[in-house]
Design an enzyme around this catalytic site. Structure first.
Site, short mmCIF file in Angstrom:
data_model
loop_
_atom_site.label_atom_id
_atom_site.label_comp_id
_atom_site.label_asym_id
_atom_site.label_seq_id
_atom_site.Cartn_x
_atom_site.Cartn_y
_atom_site.Cartn_z
N SER A 89 -3.09 -5.89 -7.19
CA SER A 89 -4.39 -5.20 -7.10
C SER A 89 -5.61 -6.11 -7.21
CB SER A 89 -4.53 -4.08 -8.16
OG SER A 89 -3.75 -2.96 -7.79
N THR A 90 -5.42 -7.41 -7.42
CA THR A 90 -6.60 -8.28 -7.66
C THR A 90 -7.15 -8.90 -6.38
OG1 THR A 90 -5.26 -10.25 -8.04
CG2 THR A 90 -5.73 -8.87 -9.96
N GLY A 91 -6.62 -8.53 -5.24
CA GLY A 91 -7.14 -9.05 -3.96
C GLY A 91 -7.90 -7.95 -3.25
N ASN A 96 0.86 -1.20 0.00
CA ASN A 96 0.00 0.00 0.00
C ASN A 96 0.89 1.23 0.00
OD1 ASN A 96 0.69 0.59 2.85
ND2 ASN A 96 -0.52 -1.25 3.22
N TYR A 120 -7.51 -4.91 -3.27
CA TYR A 120 -7.77 -3.72 -4.10
C TYR A 120 -8.82 -3.94 -5.18
CZ TYR A 120 -4.14 -0.91 -1.83
OH TYR A 120 -3.40 -0.18 -0.92
N ASP A 143 1.38 -8.95 1.01
CA ASP A 143 2.13 -8.07 1.93
C ASP A 143 2.38 -8.79 3.25
OD1 ASP A 143 1.56 -4.46 2.51
OD2 ASP A 143 3.37 -5.69 2.55
#
Ligand code: APR
Length: 183
Positions: free
Chosen positions: A128-130, A32, A132, A42
């Protein structure tokens, strides 16, 4: 179905699994903009790297969406030497134009950072596909096409291997279809 293609001296490969087990010189973290750590990729990367990874990211004071920063890999065993903290766009926060542009730029920036360190192998998650919320079917073509364009435009790249690591079988199949279409 296609799992890998050769682009000049660089092999692009799709694998299902956990990114912390990729065993590449650089691992890309789905971070992030505060570089504050989190869940998903992360969380997994910080768990293996250990608390020193926060010390390495703190010096940047954050990272804008669409960009990335590179640090050491903390307690990761070799050959992993670098973590590239990539900040993808949040799908619902912006219009189609901006989110697709920012998703492409985070892949390109990550590849540029890897080349600056003469990295030979890199592993990407599906940024970004989780959390986000970027639909994998929209994100996969951007991830793969941006990488192919970068390699075409950067024949002097040090990269010999680019891995796309997918957590679920469904995501793996989506990437296979996309790679098959462009490969
Ligand atoms: N290995 C590989 N892929 C994984 C792993 C893992 N260990 N864990 C999750 N994934 C997959 C998810 O299924 C998703 O497809 O990685 C993709 C990205 O998901 P997230 O990790 O949620 O990342 P993102 O969608 O980019 O959201 C970033 O989430 O964890 C927080 O701090 C992070 O705020 C940031 C946000």
């Amino acid at each position: 179905m296609v799992d890998e293609i050769q682009m000049g001296k660089t092999r692009l490969k799709i694998q299902q699994g956990d990114i912390v087990e990729a065993g590449t010189e650089a691992l890309v973290n789905a971070a992030n903009s505060a570089l504050a750590g989190g869940s998903g990729v992360d969380g997994a990367i910080h768990r293996v790297a250990g608390p020193e990874l926060y010390k390495l990211t703190r010096v940047f004071g954050g990272c804008p969406t669409g960009s990335a920063v590179i640090t050491g890999a903390g307690r990761f065993p070799l050959p992993t030497r670098y973590i590239i903290h990539a900040v993808g766009p949040m799908y619902n926060l912006m219009d189609e134009n901006n989110r697709s542009r920012l998703l492409a730029s985070v892949y390109r920036k990550s590849l540029e950072l890897a080349d600056e360190k003469q990295v030979k192998s890199i592993a990407f998650p599906a940024i970004s596909t989780g959390v986000y919320g970027y639909p994998i079917t929209q994100a996969a073509p951007i991830a793969i096409q941006t990488t192919l364009d970068y390699l075409t435009q950067t024949p002097q790249t040090s990269l010999e291997q680019v891995l796309f690591i997918l957590f679920s079988a469904h995501d793996f199949e989506v990437y296979q279809q996309v790679l098959g279409a462009v490969g």
